[in-house]
Structures are given as structure tokens and as C-alpha cells.
Design an enzyme around this catalytic site. Structure first.
Site, PDB file in Angstrom:
ATOM      1  N   GLU A  20       0.833  -1.208   0.000  1.00 20.48           N
ATOM      2  CA  GLU A  20       0.000   0.000   0.000  1.00 20.48           C
ATOM      3  C   GLU A  20       0.871   1.263   0.000  1.00 20.48           C
ATOM      4  OE1 GLU A  20      -4.165  -1.071   2.124  1.00 20.48           O
ATOM      5  OE2 GLU A  20      -2.405  -1.513   3.330  1.00 20.48           O
ATOM      6  N   GLU A  40      -4.111  -9.456   3.862  1.00 23.94           N
ATOM      7  CA  GLU A  40      -4.914  -9.175   5.057  1.00 23.94           C
ATOM      8  C   GLU A  40      -6.093 -10.123   5.231  1.00 23.94           C
ATOM      9  OE1 GLU A  40      -2.863  -5.256   4.120  1.00 23.94           O
ATOM     10  OE2 GLU A  40      -3.714  -6.931   2.993  1.00 23.94           O
TER      11      GLU A  40
END
Length: 610
Positions: A20, A40
């Protein structure tokens, strides 16, 4: 917002927040060994720092969604092909990334801000629904995957800042869920399982550069493949050339199937096969560092194997038994070096299942234990050290679970009803479908051994024994608790089984009763929990989280429930204890509450706080 180019240079893993951050830069480069991904979902979460909004803008919704929902990693080469990174570079990453940035300036390339771009919408208007259907089985019961789909849709349909707000809202929903807490628990539990409190810190495992495996059948062949995959040579022994040839051919066939699917190269397969030294002579095992016996699960078959190994194999070698229930100390007693003997319970298929139950004997030395644990890590297993008792941790608990399922059938429940309740709870399959898959004859053999040891003629599973006497051993014979059409593994209810159940109930004077889903669930799952608590009391398991690791990796327990002990913690041990106590008053026998469960319930404690 920088006026100069900002380039992310990746030389390790850019996973989750790492990717990210990289996507927040103008450009990205990586060395060939770098890996990229948003894992995740494996913690019951979704990427919460813009990952669901930037990745679709970078590579399109159709490519981004499967990557985020699977949590899989991709190589630098694949990342470049997808458009996640701009170039695969060589040499020092700082120098390479700096040179790439200089090149951008020289070429006058614009500073690319992903947030300002649009996410390419799926070509098909039904893409999201089709995708949800395609992942329904493997994500059954999970919250995060469906919310990830919503986030990616937001990336396509909403401005960036609104999409970020939507991502944050749904991230909080995941983060607050019991599912995320359960999966995070297992993440840390798997890493804690390798820590053995009573192992002296200076203990070093033996070197494993040559391993022997005895038995080239289903288990022995699968165990052998684990070592070959790790680049460790194996001397594979069978009693006859015919059995040996058959075993080698099966290993070759398994690898060939992987090559056909594109997950292995022909060259890699040949390298792995070349690591096998087939033999029918025990003398060829003399210089092995570790020998794993994988013969038939019968003490009288295993004992002479260990006597022979003790005579032939060098005295420093670890001698291991791939047993699922048998007494490791009785096996070790066949040798002059019980300190070198340990159980290594692989799960079938051994080349696929992640769990390895290492069973310490009363005399297993610290080095032997360390070697077995290091071996598990070397071959990519999740290794858990357990104590020696009938069934160890996993199967000892499973016997109680299956006993409750059998008891309810005797009392009037239908096998398909019980299976549906446990499947809906999240298990890979219910107890009766699982028994058919494993083979009813396996449990039958163990029950007959137990009856002989106890001098009893009372079976723990009279209806299943009757099915076995009829030659109904499950899927392999086309009939067990269910019947199976040729070439189809779908379990189908069978009137023969219904009659067998009715005959037993009539002969035992049992009036069939009806069962609620809740009672079925509690009697099966709380039977696991109560026995797990007894295992903790006895020190057979080091910690409650080890039991959870065993069940999540070896028995199809849903990871998003955290394992049986963590699940009990989430329900509340007070409620679990009251249910167990009630069943004890109603049914007696196995339902006597564990003293540990009773104590923790009274204290308002948790298994996983110990």
C-alpha cells in the site's frame, strides 16, 4: 503531492501495508526475488490503507479482486506483467531505483498519481456475482471476502476519497469481528507452537542431509515427497520390489499431475525424483540422519521394524514413527536408544496437509525433539509438539467428537442432519462424510484393538461396525454411511443405512428422538473442547493454542473460528461449562466436565489466557 518523482524500490516483500505504501508512490521497481501481495484476508481483514482503492486503479478490478480476496503473493515478474510494478531491476536496489527515477526525469515522464486515475471496470456486468459464486466454497462463512468485493466495487464506482472512506468503514467492521480475532489468534499460535518451554536454549537439531523412509504406500510416498520438495535425499525402503516400484510410480504420477497443471517444471520434477534411492535392503539406511517408519498402523508390525533399525542405523540417528494412535514409549522400548525415538504423525495426504504432530516419548532427548521440530519446518509443515497418549491430541479429541455423532445416530438423529449442522458451522465436512472419506475400516480396526485391550465385547460404534461387517468401508467401496455413484463423491442417503439404524434401535429398545441443530452442534464441538481441556490438564498439549493449531491445520476446523479452544473462549467458558455439566447429568460417561474447564468458568477465565 511531491514535485519530484517518488519511486518505491522493493528488494524483499511488499505485503499488505508494504504494498500500500509502494502504491502511494509515483512508480515502483523490484528485484527479481521480491514478492508483492495484500494478504490481510488471511487475518480476517481487508487492506485498510488504500489497497482496495489503489490496486484496482493500477491493474483494473478484474485483476485486482482475485489477488486481494486470495491474499496470494506474486513474484516481481508477475507483478510487472500485471502492472503492479513498472520494472524488474538488477543489482543494488537503491542504485537501480535511483537510476529509474533519473530516467523518468530525463524522459520527461509525468508523475503518476494512482488516486487521480480511474479503475477499469469489469468487462462483464455480471462479473462480481460470477466471482462471488466462484469463491463461495473456499470462502464459505467468511466475512472479509464479501466486504472486499464491496470495496473493489467502490473503487470502480466512487471518487477516490469516497472509496477510501468506504474502505475504512468496512475495515472497521472486519476488525471488530470475532472472525478477525480468531484468525489473528491462529497466526500467532502457529508461530508460538515452535517454542518448547523445557527445551534448553543451547539445544541444536541434528543435521538432516539424508533421510530414510520405510514404506512406499500412501503415507510413506507422501512423506517422501515432502523431503524431495525440500531438496533432501531420501532412501525409500519397501519389503518387496513390486511394492517399491508401485510406490515410486505413484510419486512420479503425483509430480506429473503437478507439471500438467503448470505448477512444476519437467526439469524440477526430474531433479526431485533423482533424490530418491529406492531399496529393499535395510543396510542402505545405515548412514541416515533420520529414519521415519510409515508401515501399517499395528504395533505388532511396527515393533520388529524398530528392532531392526536399532541394529542397523547409526546410533546418532533419530528413529521416528508415523503413527496416529500408538504408544511411542512401547515403540521406543524396542530399541537400545529410546532417547532417539519420537513420533512424527503426518496427516494424509502427507504431501498436502500442513500439520505435523510430533509426539515426544518419556525418554525423547532435547536434541531428538529439536530435530523433529526442525524437520517439520524444513519440509514446510506446521509442527506441534504433543505428549504420548492414545490418539495424542488430534485423534484423542476426534474420538470423543465422533462418539457423540455416533451416539446421536443411535438415539435417532440422521447422519445427513448431523453432517449438515457441522458443515454449516464451517467444518470442511461432517463426521459421517469424513468417516466415509477416511475409510470406516480404519476406525473399526482401532475399536477392535481397544476392545481387545480392555477385554470388552461392547463396541463404541455398533452401527458403524455393522456397516463394516457388510463390507461398507466408505468411498473406496462405493458405500459407507452414504452410497456413492461411480466417479462421483457426492454422499447420497442410503435405505440400507436407514434399516441398519432402525434395526439397532429396535434391538437396543431405543425410541428415536428428534434433535435441534443447537444440541447437535454443542454435543460435537463441546465434546472436543472438554477433551481438549483434559489434555491441557494432563500436559499432553503445551498450551491451548497448540490444540487450536492442530485442529485448524489437520482436521478442517474453520480458521475463522480460531480452533475449538479459542471458539470456546469466544462463547464464554461459563456457558460451555453449564452445557457440558447438563450433558453429563443427562448422558454421563465422557461428559464429566474437565476440572480445568470448571475452574476457568468459575474464574471468568479463558483457555488462551493461560
Amino acid at each position: 503531492a511531491a514535485g519530484k518523482p517518488v519511486v518505491a524500490g522493493v528488494h524483499g516483500t511488499a505485503l499488505g501495508g508494504g504494498l500500500e505504501v509502494a502504491m502511494g508512490c509515483h512508480y515502483r521497481v523490484g528485484v527479481a526475488s521480491a514478492r508483492f501481495g495484500l494478504p490481510e484476508v488471511k487475518l480476517g481483514l481487508l487492506p485498510g490503507a488504500g489497497g482496495t482503492q489503489r490496486l484496482p486503479r493500477l491493474i483494473g478490478a478484474e485483476a485486482a479482486l482475485p489477488l486481494i480476496v486470495s491474499g496470494d503473493f506474486v513474484s516481481a515478474k508477475k507483478a510487472a506483467a500485471l502492472g503492479i510494478i513498472d520494472e524488474v531491476v538488477e543489482g543494488d536496489i537503491v542504485e537501480a531505483a535511483s537510476a529509474f527515477a533519473e530516467g523518468l526525469v530525463t524522459a520527461g515522464k509525468p508523475l503518476r498519481r494512482i488516486r487521480d486515475e480511474s479503475a477499469a471496470a469489469p468487462a462483464s456486468p455480471g462479473f462480481y456475482d460470477e466471482f462471488a459464486k466462484s469463491i463461495a466454497r473456499q470462502t464459505r462463512g467468511q466475512l472479509a471476502p464479501s466486504l472486499i468485493v464491496e470495496c473493489v466495487k467502490a473503487a470502480v464506482e466512487l471518487p477516490f476519497d469516497e472509496g477510501l472512506a468506504r474502505e475504512r468503514e468496512l475495515f472497521k467492521q472486519c476488525h471488530a469481528s470475532t472472525q478477525s480475532k480468531s484468525m489473528i489468534h491462529l497466526f500467532f499460535a502457529e508461530r508460538t507452537a515452535s517454542k518448547i518451554p523445557d527445551l534448553p536454549p543451547e539445544t541444536r537439531p541434528a543435521k538432516l542431509d539424508k533421510v530414510g523412509v520405510i514404506g512406499a504406500g500412501t503415507m510413506g510416498g507422501g512423506i517422501t515427497m515432502n523431503f524431495l520438495n525440500a531438496g533432501i535425499p531420501v532412501t525409500l525402503l519397501e519389503v518387496s520390489q513390486e511394492a517399491l516400484d508401485k510406490g515410486i510410480a505413484t510419486i512420479q504420477r503425483n509430480y506429473a499431475a503437478t507439471v500438467k497443471k503448470g505448477r512444476l517444471t519437467e526439469e524440477a520434477m526430474e531433479k526431485r525424483m533423482a533424490l530418491i534411492s529406492p531399496t529393499t535392503d535395510y543396510a542402505d539406511l545405515a548412514d541416515a540422519n533420520m529414519v521415519i517408519e510409515a508401515v501399517f498402523e499395528d504395533m505388532e508390525v511396527k515393533k520388529p521394524v524398530f528392532r531392526k533399525l536399532d541394529e542397523i542405523v547409526n546410533k546418532d540417528a533419530v528413529l521416528a514413527s508415523n503413527t496416529s494412535t500408538l504408544d511411542i514409549d512401547a515403540i521406543a522400548a524396542q530399541t537400545s536408544r529410546p532417547e532417539k525415538v519420537i513420533g512424527t504423525h503426518f496427516f494424509s495426504p502427507a504431501n498436502v496437509m500442513r500439520l505435523l504432530e510430533n509426539v515426544r516419548g518419556a525418554k525423547s532427548s532435547p536434541e531428538t525433539i529439536a530435530t523433529a521440530m526442525a524437520m517439520g519446518k524444513a519440509v514446510g509443515k506446521v509442527a506441534v509438539l504433543v505428549g504420548n497418549c492414545d490418539g495424542f491430541v488430534g485423534n484423542r479429541m476426534l474420538f470423543k467428537y465422533l462418539r457423540q455423532a455416533m451416539a446421536m445416530v443411535e438415539e435417532g438423529a440422521e447422519p445427513q442432519h448431523i453432517d449438515k449442522v457441522l458443515y454449516d458451522y464451517g467444518l470442511a465436512m461432517g463426521p459421517f462424510a469424513m468417516s466415509d472419506l477416511a475409510g470406516l475400516d480404519v476406525g473399526w480396526f482401532i475399536r477392535k484393538r481397544h476392545m481387545a485391550e480392555q477385554g470388552s465385547n461392547v463396541s463404541a460404534a455398533p452401527i458403524e461396525d455393522k456397516l463394516c461387517e457388510m463390507g461398507r468401508f466408505g468411498q473406496k467401496t462405493g458405500a459407507g454411511w452414504y452410497r456413492y455413484e461411480p466417479g462421483n463423491r457426492t454422499p447420497l442417503p442410503d435405505p440400507v443405512v436407514e434399516q441398519a439404524m432402525a434395526d439397532y434401535r429396535a434391538s437396543a429398545g431405543i425410541t428415536p428422538k428428534t434433535f435441534t441443530d443447537q444440541e447437535i452442534l454443542e454435543r460435537c464441538i463441546y465434546a472436543l473442547v472438554n477433551e481438549g481441556a483434559k489434555i491441557l490438564e494432563e500436559g499432553i498439549a503445551i498450551r491451548a493454542s497448540d490444540i487450536d493449531v492442530v485442529y485448524a491445520n489437520g482436521y478442517g476446523f474453520p480458521r475463522w473460528r480460531g480452533g475449538p479452544m479459542f471458539y470456546a473462549d469466544t462463547v464464554g467458558l461459563g456457558a460451555v461449562y453449564e452445557a457440558v455439566k447438563g450433558y453429563a447429568e443427562q448422558y454421563g460417561g465422557d461428559w464429566k466436565p474437565s476440572a480445568l474447564l470448571e475452574r476457568l468458568a468459575a474464574q471468568g477465565g479463558r483457555f488462551n489466557d493461560r
